[in-house]
Write a protein that holds these residues in place. Structure first.
Motif, PDB file in Angstrom:
ATOM      1  N   THR A 145       0.833  -1.221   0.000  1.00 49.96           N
ATOM      2  CA  THR A 145       0.000   0.000   0.000  1.00 49.96           C
ATOM      3  C   THR A 145       0.861   1.262   0.000  1.00 49.96           C
ATOM      4  OG1 THR A 145      -0.158  -0.233   2.412  1.00 49.96           O
ATOM      5  CG2 THR A 145      -2.002  -1.064   1.104  1.00 49.96           C
ATOM      6  N   LYS A 146       1.984   1.222   0.728  1.00 52.01           N
ATOM      7  CA  LYS A 146       2.888   2.369   0.753  1.00 52.01           C
ATOM      8  C   LYS A 146       3.552   2.552  -0.605  1.00 52.01           C
ATOM      9  CE  LYS A 146       5.365   5.704   2.544  1.00 52.01           C
ATOM     10  NZ  LYS A 146       4.756   7.022   2.824  1.00 52.01           N
ATOM     11  N   ALA A 165       2.308   1.668  -3.487  1.00 53.42           N
ATOM     12  CA  ALA A 165       1.287   2.191  -4.398  1.00 53.42           C
ATOM     13  C   ALA A 165       1.099   3.689  -4.203  1.00 53.42           C
ATOM     14  CB  ALA A 165      -0.029   1.453  -4.184  1.00 53.42           C
ATOM     15  N   GLU A 166       1.099   4.127  -2.965  1.00 55.93           N
ATOM     16  CA  GLU A 166       0.927   5.559  -2.668  1.00 55.93           C
ATOM     17  C   GLU A 166       2.054   6.385  -3.280  1.00 55.93           C
ATOM     18  OE1 GLU A 166       1.461   8.367   1.274  1.00 55.93           O
ATOM     19  OE2 GLU A 166       0.694   6.338   1.557  1.00 55.93           O
ATOM     20  N   ILE A 167       3.290   5.881  -3.172  1.00 56.99           N
ATOM     21  CA  ILE A 167       4.444   6.602  -3.724  1.00 56.99           C
ATOM     22  C   ILE A 167       4.382   6.641  -5.251  1.00 56.99           C
ATOM     23  CG2 ILE A 167       6.959   6.551  -3.959  1.00 56.99           C
ATOM     24  CD1 ILE A 167       7.056   5.267  -1.158  1.00 56.99           C
ATOM     25  N   LYS A 198       1.853   6.408  -7.259  1.00 53.61           N
ATOM     26  CA  LYS A 198       0.767   7.220  -7.812  1.00 53.61           C
ATOM     27  C   LYS A 198       1.085   8.713  -7.724  1.00 53.61           C
ATOM     28  CE  LYS A 198      -3.553   5.784  -7.320  1.00 53.61           C
ATOM     29  NZ  LYS A 198      -4.815   5.246  -6.758  1.00 53.61           N
ATOM     30  N   ASP A 199       1.979   9.088  -6.824  1.00 51.43           N
ATOM     31  CA  ASP A 199       2.390  10.492  -6.710  1.00 51.43           C
ATOM     32  C   ASP A 199       3.532  10.745  -7.699  1.00 51.43           C
ATOM     33  OD1 ASP A 199       2.802  13.082  -5.931  1.00 51.43           O
ATOM     34  OD2 ASP A 199       3.863  12.557  -4.073  1.00 51.43           O
ATOM     35  N   THR A 243      -6.938   1.283 -10.380  1.00 49.34           N
ATOM     36  CA  THR A 243      -6.294   0.684  -9.211  1.00 49.34           C
ATOM     37  C   THR A 243      -7.188  -0.421  -8.672  1.00 49.34           C
ATOM     38  OG1 THR A 243      -5.314   2.835  -8.646  1.00 49.34           O
ATOM     39  CG2 THR A 243      -5.294   1.133  -6.932  1.00 49.34           C
TER      40      THR A 243
END
Length: 856
Positions: free
Chosen positions: A231-232, A234-236, A238-239, A289
């Motif tokens: 999840t971390k 994916a967050e990075i 996507k930014d 996603t």
């Protein structure tokens, strides 16, 4: 109670000093004693004899322990710490190897499927050709061959009916198709992947990197292991603006939840153009996603076009609409924590819309891999190491703050190169020669931030920012080598008056517009102060202190030190497709986190060499004139030096930014135009000097690796070492040739350097470890003197031993500290100095070997 065997050494280090201690004697330490020793160990793991005696005096609870036993305790403690770290490292390596093995098995399976498919297609083509040759009267032969070629073509673009923009079911259908096509590229055979040169898989590598072969557009793929949860990760990922330096903006216009817990996003993204001679690109995409049944996360994306369906994207002037073919990220959770990431980037940049000479920039999957695919993986690994505390930077700044500075420098330089009208840039009239472009921005708040107005950057009379930029084509100059030279030899191209003018924009008192002097250099020195670097040293941030010396009493600005914040990247000559860049901006002494930055600098992007009409002549060309002349001149140039085997072209883009006051706009423009022309002339001179075919003859580097002189020197160094000291320096076969000796010398783990036998010895040769220790290159090595790298104690020791070296032929020098060319302290356990004799046994030079060196 803690019980430690005093007579048992833990490893080699403990064994050296326990020979006189009774092997059967044990010392029992109380918890209080262990706590006191641990406190000292945390401050100083290797205390001196005096420090240990002081410890016994200061801690009465240790009074019953002999000093030798205290020494043994610290030896054992260091060994336990070393074993713990080694065990942890081995566990990490084992985990990486397990994950890498899984990846390689999957890759092997994919390649086997691909081989089967190619065998089938080959058999089909043979059958069709045989049929066509038998039926000689059949006029459909051409169509048969053509159909076979189309059958093999990768990535055909399917045509879809227009989806209803207001119907989420239609967008979900596009999303599911995108997911299937992305997975077929990430783990299947939808694209012919070729492993990228120089990116071999292994426990210490970034991952498995591959680029596309024979497909529409350009594509790159990476597989790697990172120690962050999915999840971390994916967050990075996507930014995208946080790690993709070419991303100007990314706007999520619509978010639609899906029934499976995922979501669909409609995204508009703008990217920068890498040079001044091509338009920037934008993308209108759908991003999906979702999770898979095996617990993996998937983020996949593709452009919405008339062929794929979906709503039309927002139009934008000054941008060329590019297409993203199914791309994305597959993030698998790993046993024991961490994630295995599969990244696929597949885009069509509409290469036909740019001048022919620039097309390789838009048709190279290697450049795409470096800019996007590998950049994403490196960024995640960097975040993972920062999160785990493995990386710590000095200066009291957090890694995230330093990373923000790097991003601001890169973004500011991209803004200057592109000069977007919606940022406030407008073109200024030329002086009749089109080699330098001048743009001005009278409302730079959008670029620098609203807080700049209240700073001293602009006076009450009003002003703005002026940018002077130019592009040129370089022949036979490795981008990494050129940028390293520009970084280490600023005085070769920079003007001290212009530096002072830039620095004055940050101070309350303005400074008069300087006149540019021919071949002027900064009168003081340049000191590079490292701030931070990425894991693989592909990018580093530093502060440059320019030591000022005024021309006279009135020019007080020039007598003050000036500071630049500098970002350097792409200086690894072995990185295929990497862009080399040197970007800097003046800062004041306070160096606040929100300091305004006005970046200037250089960007050198390699062009894939062509096989036919590529110019190979050893010179630099103005890119604009190349565009006007066309390919005919290129073909003629090719004939001039067809024997040259080193055929590398690259595009150099230069951009310099200055602040100006309204009443001085014309003067600043004239200064900037003249300055950029002088910088271009300097860079051309440097490029001519460091081109590989001229390397050595132009700058006197006789001992460049690979030259005959270097092979001879390696033989003299090795022979002289054995003659004076009695042992072999290089473990080579007695029959080994000079080529083998040079390779052994070059790859020797200790730093070996040679300097001239003069009153002020200058270095003439260094092996790879020596160059790494001095933080320099062969180009700059001849500018470094022996006295410059030694500290006071080192110089005193050398002076006391110099007579011995000359009489006896060699001397051992004790452990000490020396300085790299960047001013960084380097410790070494021992140094050996010896005379190097030539074939006539005459003194040729002095050699030094620094044993077990490391940066302090």
């Amino acid at each position: 109670m803690a019980m430690v065997a005093a007579g048992q050494g833990a490893g080699k280090e403990a064994g050296k000093t326990q020979q006189g201690i009774d092997a059967g004697k044990y010392v029992r330490y109380t918890p209080e004693q262990v706590e006191a020793l641990e406190r000292v160990y945390s401050e100083c793991p290797k205390p001196s004899s005096m420090r240990r005696q002081q410890l016994i005096r200061e801690c009465p609870i240790l009074a019953n322990i002999e000093p030798k036993q205290i020494k043994v305790w610290f030896q054992n403690r260091r060994c336990r710490e070393k074993q713990r770290k080694e065990a942890s490292r081995l566990q990490t390596v084992n985990r990486k190897l397990t994950a890498m093995n899984k990846l390689l098995m999957e890759e092997n399976d994919r390649l086997q499927k691909q081989v089967s498919q190619l065998v089938y297609e080959n058999g089909y083509m043979r059958q069709q050709l045989h049929t066509a040759s038998v039926a000689t009267t059949d006029t459909s032969c051409e169509s048969v061959v053509t159909s076979g070629q189309h059958h093999h073509q990768q990535n055909p673009t399917p045509q879809h009916p227009q989806r209803d923009a207001n119907n989420p079911a239609g967008l979900l259908a596009i999303a599911e198709e995108t997911l299937a096509e992305f997975l077929s590229k990430a783990t299947g055979t939808a694209v012919d992947w070729v492993q990228m040169v120089g990116m071999k898989p292994g426990p210490d590598s970034i991952g498995i990197i591959a680029v596309s072969h024979n497909c529409s557009g350009v594509a790159a793929r990476a597989c790697g292991l990172v120690s962050l949860e999915p999840t971390k990760v994916a967050e990075i990922l996507k930014d995208r603006p946080s790690w993709y330096r070419d991303c100007r903006c990314l706007d999520v216009l619509t978010v639609i939840p899906t029934g499976n817990g995922g979501n669909i996003e409609l995204i508009y993204m703008q990217t920068y153009a890498p040079t001044t001679l091509a338009s920037a690109r934008d993308f209108w995409t759908l991003r999906y996603t979702t999770g898979l049944e095996d617990g993996s996360l998937v983020i996949c994306e593709r452009s919405l076009t008339p062929s794929t369906g979906g709503p039309a994207g927002p139009p934008a002037s000054n941008f060329v609409r590019a297409e993203m073919l199914p791309s994305g990220y597959l993030i698998r959770p790993c046993e024991g924590g961490g994630s295995m990431i599969h990244i696929v980037d597949h885009i069509d940049l509409d290469a036909w819309s740019v001048p022919e000479v620039l097309r390789p920039l838009y048709e190279s999957p290697k450049i795409l891999a470096q800019k996007m695919t590998i950049a994403a993986l490196r960024h995640i690994r960097q975040i993972a190491q920062e999160t785990s505390g493995e990386i710590s930077y000095g200066g009291g700044r957090q890694p995230a703050v330093l990373r923000t500075f790097s991003q601001r420098l890169s973004r500011g330089f991209n803004d200057a190169v592109n000069g977007f009208t919606d940022d406030g840039w407008s073109l200024m009239g030329s002086d009749g020669v089109e080699d330098v472009t001048i743009t001005i921005n009278s409302s730079p708040n959008k670029l620098l931030g609203s807080h700049v107005n209240s700073s001293t950057m602009f006076s009450a009379m009003g002003g703005g920012i002026l940018c002077a930029k130019a592009s040129m084509l370089l022949q036979n100059v490795p981008p990494a080598l050129l940028v390293r030279f520009l970084r280490e030899h600023r005085s070769e191209w920079a003007d001290c008056g212009v530096d002072a003018y830039s620095a004055a924009s940050l101070r309350a008192s303005p400074y008069a517009v300087p006149g540019v002097r021919a071949s002027s250099g900064f009168l003081g020195g340049q000191v590079i102060l490292p701030l931070a670097h990425t894991i693989e040293h592909e990018e580093f941030l530093e502060v440059i202190r320019l030591e000022g010396h005024g021309f006279n009493q009135e020019e007080v600005v020039l007598s003050r030190d000036m500071y630049l914040l500098q970002l350097c990247s792409g200086v690894d000559e072995n990185a295929v497709g990497a862009c080399a860049q040197l970007v800097f901006a003046p800062i004041d002494e306070s160096f606040a986190d929100d300091a305004p930055l006005l970046p200037s600098g250089f960007r050198v992007i390699p062009l894939d060499p062509k096989t036919q009409d590529s110019p190979t002549v050893n010179r630099t060309l103005d890119l604009a004139s190349t565009l006007e002349v066309g390919s005919g001149a290129a073909a003629r140039s090719s004939g001039e030096n067809s024997s040259n085997t080193y055929n590398l072209r690259s595009v150099l883009t230069i951009a310099f930014q200055f602040t100006y006051e309204n009443h001085l706009q014309e003067s600043v423009a004239a200064m900037a135009r003249q300055y950029v022309r002088s910088v271009v002339a300097s860079v051309q001179r440097v490029a001519m000097a460091i081109a590989p075919s001229r390397l050595g003859s132009q700058i006197g580097m006789k001992h460049h690796p690979g030259s005959p002189e270097a092979h001879t020197l390696a033989r003299w160094i090795s022979r002289s070492y054995r003659f004076h000291i009695g042992v072999d320096l290089l473990r080579a076969d007695s029959q080994a040739g000079s080529d083998s000796l040079l390779k052994l010398l070059w790859h020797h783990s200790d730093a070996i350097l040679c300097c001239s036998l003069k009153s002020s010895p200058v270095f003439t040769f260094a092996n790879q470890a020596g160059l790494d220790m001095l933080e320099t290159t062969f180009i700059a090595l001849q500018d470094i003197t022996l006295e410059k790298i030694l500290d006071d104690s080192g110089r005193k020791v050398l002076c006391s031993e110099f007579t011995k070296i000359m009489q006896q032929g060699f001397a051992y020098l004790p452990a000490g500290i020396c300085l790299s060319s960047m001013g960084r302290p380097v410790s070494y356990e021992q140094a050996v100095a010896w005379k190097v004799l030539n074939e006539e046994d005459s003194h040729h030079c002095l050699a030094f070997m620094f044993v077990n060196w490391s940066f302090v």
